[in-house]
Design a protein around this motif. Sequence first.
Motif, PDB file in Angstrom:
ATOM      1  N   VAL A  61      10.927 -12.064  -0.860  1.00 63.78           N
ATOM      2  CA  VAL A  61      12.134 -11.966  -1.685  1.00 63.78           C
ATOM      3  C   VAL A  61      13.154 -11.162  -0.883  1.00 63.78           C
ATOM      4  N   ILE A  62      14.312 -11.750  -0.639  1.00 64.74           N
ATOM      5  CA  ILE A  62      15.318 -11.110   0.210  1.00 64.74           C
ATOM      6  C   ILE A  62      16.067 -10.011  -0.533  1.00 64.74           C
ATOM      7  N   GLN A  63      16.446 -10.260  -1.787  1.00 64.94           N
ATOM      8  CA  GLN A  63      17.176  -9.268  -2.570  1.00 64.94           C
ATOM      9  C   GLN A  63      16.939  -9.535  -4.050  1.00 64.94           C
ATOM     10  N   PHE A  64      16.863  -8.473  -4.849  1.00 66.17           N
ATOM     11  CA  PHE A  64      16.657  -8.618  -6.285  1.00 66.17           C
ATOM     12  C   PHE A  64      17.109  -7.356  -6.997  1.00 66.17           C
ATOM     13  N   GLU A  81      12.772  -7.903   5.099  1.00 64.58           N
ATOM     14  CA  GLU A  81      13.529  -7.653   6.317  1.00 64.58           C
ATOM     15  C   GLU A  81      14.012  -8.979   6.897  1.00 64.58           C
ATOM     16  N   VAL A  82      15.313  -9.067   7.138  1.00 61.29           N
ATOM     17  CA  VAL A  82      15.932 -10.247   7.744  1.00 61.29           C
ATOM     18  C   VAL A  82      16.878  -9.749   8.832  1.00 61.29           C
ATOM     19  N   ASP A  83      16.723 -10.259  10.033  1.00 61.37           N
ATOM     20  CA  ASP A  83      17.560  -9.841  11.165  1.00 61.37           C
ATOM     21  C   ASP A  83      17.540  -8.329  11.346  1.00 61.37           C
ATOM     22  N   ASN A  84      16.365  -7.756  11.214  1.00 63.87           N
ATOM     23  CA  ASN A  84      16.145  -6.323  11.414  1.00 63.87           C
ATOM     24  C   ASN A  84      16.885  -5.448  10.392  1.00 63.87           C
ATOM     25  N   LYS A  85      17.197  -6.035   9.229  1.00 59.88           N
ATOM     26  CA  LYS A  85      17.847  -5.299   8.143  1.00 59.88           C
ATOM     27  C   LYS A  85      17.115  -5.579   6.839  1.00 59.88           C
ATOM     28  N   VAL A  86      17.134  -4.585   5.961  1.00 62.53           N
ATOM     29  CA  VAL A  86      16.504  -4.712   4.652  1.00 62.53           C
ATOM     30  C   VAL A  86      17.560  -4.468   3.586  1.00 62.53           C
ATOM     31  N   LYS A  87      17.583  -5.330   2.579  1.00 61.05           N
ATOM     32  CA  LYS A  87      18.515  -5.156   1.462  1.00 61.05           C
ATOM     33  C   LYS A  87      17.887  -4.197   0.453  1.00 61.05           C
TER      34      LYS A  87
END
Length: 124
Positions: A61-64, A81-87
């Motif tokens: 899950v990318i963001q919630f 984590e996507v592209d070395n970043k976490v939402k």
Amino acid sequence: MAVDVKGELFAPVIKNINTKTLKQIKEELEIIKEKAKSGRFSSEDLKGATFSISNLGMYDVIQFDAIIPPNHVGIVAVGKEVDNKVKLTFSFDHRIINGKETALFIKRFREKLMDENYLKSLSS
């Protein structure tokens, strides 16, 4: 944090986390994992939280948006984590804490996460 134990959701508490190093927190997380495996949380393990973390990033899950548990001031939702970043998505109960204080908290939190020296100091 929330832990799934045989289909039931529990929220064990790491008490006085503000006084602990990352190593101590990791050790407590290991104890929580063992208790979850055996399904043996005491009522004391589940009392006293004021702020929670919900991590669905491990489930892709990318963001919630996480719902604030009862008797908590807030919760942070941690995404994948996507592209070395976490939402991270913060939610606060504004009946307990005002918006300015929450904005300052998030600003300070971000500053600390970006400070390599601070992060190194926590691990000792």
